[in-house]
Design a protein around this motif. Structure first.
Motif, PDB file in Angstrom:
ATOM      1  N   LYS A 167     -47.956  41.997 -18.891  1.00  0.00           N
ATOM      2  CA  LYS A 167     -49.277  42.521 -19.269  1.00  0.00           C
ATOM      3  C   LYS A 167     -49.584  43.837 -18.561  1.00  0.00           C
ATOM      4  CE  LYS A 167     -51.162  37.975 -20.281  1.00  0.00           C
ATOM      5  NZ  LYS A 167     -50.807  38.018 -21.659  1.00  0.00           N
ATOM      6  N   ALA A 168     -48.910  44.104 -17.432  1.00  0.00           N
ATOM      7  CA  ALA A 168     -49.155  45.324 -16.675  1.00  0.00           C
ATOM      8  C   ALA A 168     -48.316  46.500 -17.165  1.00  0.00           C
ATOM      9  CB  ALA A 168     -48.869  45.080 -15.195  1.00  0.00           C
ATOM     10  N   VAL A 169     -47.357  46.239 -18.030  1.00  0.00           N
ATOM     11  CA  VAL A 169     -46.462  47.280 -18.530  1.00  0.00           C
ATOM     12  C   VAL A 169     -47.082  47.912 -19.771  1.00  0.00           C
ATOM     13  CG1 VAL A 169     -44.127  47.731 -19.391  1.00  0.00           C
ATOM     14  CG2 VAL A 169     -44.484  46.004 -17.642  1.00  0.00           C
ATOM     15  N   SER A 170     -46.935  49.211 -19.904  1.00  0.00           N
ATOM     16  CA  SER A 170     -47.510  49.897 -21.066  1.00  0.00           C
ATOM     17  C   SER A 170     -46.784  49.486 -22.351  1.00  0.00           C
ATOM     18  CB  SER A 170     -47.421  51.413 -20.887  1.00  0.00           C
ATOM     19  OG  SER A 170     -46.081  51.842 -21.005  1.00  0.00           O
ATOM     20  N   THR A 171     -47.466  49.675 -23.453  1.00  0.00           N
ATOM     21  CA  THR A 171     -46.911  49.281 -24.749  1.00  0.00           C
ATOM     22  C   THR A 171     -45.648  50.070 -25.080  1.00  0.00           C
ATOM     23  OG1 THR A 171     -49.139  48.715 -25.505  1.00  0.00           O
ATOM     24  CG2 THR A 171     -47.450  48.981 -27.194  1.00  0.00           C
ATOM     25  N   GLU A 172     -45.659  51.353 -24.784  1.00  0.00           N
ATOM     26  CA  GLU A 172     -44.471  52.180 -25.070  1.00  0.00           C
ATOM     27  C   GLU A 172     -43.269  51.719 -24.252  1.00  0.00           C
ATOM     28  OE1 GLU A 172     -44.064  54.403 -27.491  1.00  0.00           O
ATOM     29  OE2 GLU A 172     -46.076  53.770 -28.079  1.00  0.00           O
ATOM     30  N   ASP A 173     -43.494  51.393 -22.969  1.00  0.00           N
ATOM     31  CA  ASP A 173     -42.399  50.900 -22.140  1.00  0.00           C
ATOM     32  C   ASP A 173     -41.895  49.547 -22.638  1.00  0.00           C
ATOM     33  OD1 ASP A 173     -42.425  53.122 -20.539  1.00  0.00           O
ATOM     34  OD2 ASP A 173     -43.648  52.197 -18.956  1.00  0.00           O
ATOM     35  N   LEU A 174     -42.820  48.709 -23.103  1.00  0.00           N
ATOM     36  CA  LEU A 174     -42.406  47.415 -23.650  1.00  0.00           C
ATOM     37  C   LEU A 174     -41.573  47.590 -24.915  1.00  0.00           C
ATOM     38  CD1 LEU A 174     -45.298  44.820 -23.345  1.00  0.00           C
ATOM     39  CD2 LEU A 174     -43.038  44.756 -22.335  1.00  0.00           C
ATOM     40  N   LYS A 175     -41.953  48.549 -25.752  1.00  0.00           N
ATOM     41  CA  LYS A 175     -41.174  48.788 -26.971  1.00  0.00           C
ATOM     42  C   LYS A 175     -39.766  49.264 -26.619  1.00  0.00           C
ATOM     43  CE  LYS A 175     -44.968  49.716 -30.142  1.00  0.00           C
ATOM     44  NZ  LYS A 175     -45.634  50.700 -30.991  1.00  0.00           N
ATOM     45  N   LYS A 176     -39.643  50.121 -25.601  1.00  0.00           N
ATOM     46  CA  LYS A 176     -38.323  50.577 -25.163  1.00  0.00           C
ATOM     47  C   LYS A 176     -37.508  49.422 -24.606  1.00  0.00           C
ATOM     48  CE  LYS A 176     -39.783  55.262 -23.994  1.00  0.00           C
ATOM     49  NZ  LYS A 176     -40.038  56.196 -22.878  1.00  0.00           N
ATOM     50  N   LYS A 177     -38.152  48.594 -23.788  1.00  0.00           N
ATOM     51  CA  LYS A 177     -37.459  47.429 -23.227  1.00  0.00           C
ATOM     52  C   LYS A 177     -37.017  46.483 -24.337  1.00  0.00           C
ATOM     53  CE  LYS A 177     -39.217  46.936 -18.582  1.00  0.00           C
ATOM     54  NZ  LYS A 177     -39.727  46.016 -17.600  1.00  0.00           N
ATOM     55  N   TYR A 178     -37.893  46.297 -25.318  1.00  0.00           N
ATOM     56  CA  TYR A 178     -37.566  45.398 -26.423  1.00  0.00           C
ATOM     57  C   TYR A 178     -36.317  45.875 -27.164  1.00  0.00           C
ATOM     58  CZ  TYR A 178     -37.945  42.834 -30.795  1.00  0.00           C
ATOM     59  OH  TYR A 178     -37.670  42.055 -31.873  1.00  0.00           O
ATOM     60  N   LYS A 179     -36.273  47.153 -27.475  1.00  0.00           N
ATOM     61  CA  LYS A 179     -35.109  47.701 -28.176  1.00  0.00           C
ATOM     62  C   LYS A 179     -33.844  47.554 -27.332  1.00  0.00           C
ATOM     63  CE  LYS A 179     -35.300  51.449 -30.576  1.00  0.00           C
ATOM     64  NZ  LYS A 179     -35.511  52.852 -30.979  1.00  0.00           N
ATOM     65  N   THR A 180     -33.950  47.845 -26.032  1.00  0.00           N
ATOM     66  CA  THR A 180     -32.792  47.770 -25.137  1.00  0.00           C
ATOM     67  C   THR A 180     -32.298  46.340 -25.002  1.00  0.00           C
ATOM     68  OG1 THR A 180     -33.620  49.668 -23.909  1.00  0.00           O
ATOM     69  CG2 THR A 180     -31.966  48.306 -22.827  1.00  0.00           C
ATOM     70  N   PHE A 181     -33.211  45.408 -24.742  1.00  0.00           N
ATOM     71  CA  PHE A 181     -32.819  44.016 -24.566  1.00  0.00           C
ATOM     72  C   PHE A 181     -32.286  43.419 -25.865  1.00  0.00           C
ATOM     73  CE2 PHE A 181     -34.823  44.352 -20.567  1.00  0.00           C
ATOM     74  CZ  PHE A 181     -34.419  43.277 -19.803  1.00  0.00           C
ATOM     75  N   LYS A 182     -32.875  43.808 -26.987  1.00  0.00           N
ATOM     76  CA  LYS A 182     -32.418  43.295 -28.279  1.00  0.00           C
ATOM     77  C   LYS A 182     -30.990  43.760 -28.556  1.00  0.00           C
ATOM     78  CE  LYS A 182     -33.849  43.183 -33.118  1.00  0.00           C
ATOM     79  NZ  LYS A 182     -34.844  43.648 -34.087  1.00  0.00           N
ATOM     80  N   MET A 183     -30.715  45.030 -28.290  1.00  0.00           N
ATOM     81  CA  MET A 183     -29.361  45.546 -28.500  1.00  0.00           C
ATOM     82  C   MET A 183     -28.386  44.870 -27.537  1.00  0.00           C
ATOM     83  SD  MET A 183     -27.879  49.447 -28.440  1.00  0.00           S
ATOM     84  CE  MET A 183     -28.580  49.768 -26.853  1.00  0.00           C
ATOM     85  N   ALA A 184     -28.794  44.711 -26.284  1.00  0.00           N
ATOM     86  CA  ALA A 184     -27.924  44.051 -25.299  1.00  0.00           C
ATOM     87  C   ALA A 184     -27.648  42.611 -25.700  1.00  0.00           C
ATOM     88  CB  ALA A 184     -28.566  44.100 -23.923  1.00  0.00           C
ATOM     89  N   PHE A 185     -28.649  41.923 -26.236  1.00  0.00           N
ATOM     90  CA  PHE A 185     -28.446  40.550 -26.685  1.00  0.00           C
ATOM     91  C   PHE A 185     -27.408  40.484 -27.805  1.00  0.00           C
ATOM     92  CE2 PHE A 185     -29.535  37.435 -29.975  1.00  0.00           C
ATOM     93  CZ  PHE A 185     -29.172  36.278 -29.298  1.00  0.00           C
TER      94      PHE A 185
END
Length: 84
Positions: free
Chosen positions: A7-25
């Motif tokens: 909840k403390a992370v910005s939306t843009e950073d979460l979107k970047k993390k989501y893309k990175t983690f999804k690709m890594a998965f």
């Protein structure tokens, strides 16, 4: 992923993390799948040895990535009209 409040992370950073983690998965799942196929053929040709069990040891890493992707996606959905 280290313990952090999403909840403390910005939306843009979460979107970047989501893309990175999804690709890594997907990459990890693909590699483990290939390892299962190779292990199966090694087992058929040479019998049982330690390399046959290697894909089994990588399953927890794939599961951790899967659950991290899911948590990030759920947080993004609560913030906006994210379509994943």
């Amino acid at each position: 992923m280290k313990k952090e409040d999403l909840k403390a992370v910005s939306t843009e950073d979460l979107k970047k993390k989501y893309k990175t983690f999804k690709m890594a998965f997907y990459v990890l799942a693909g590699i483990v799948g290939i390892m299962f196929v190779i292990s199966y053929f090694n087992w058929r040709e040479g019998g049982f040895n330690a390399t046959v069990l290697m894909p089994v040891f990588f399953i927890p890493m794939v599961l951790v990535n899967f659950f991290n992707v899911r948590k990030i996606k759920q947080e993004l959905i609560t913030r906006s009209d994210f379509k994943g």
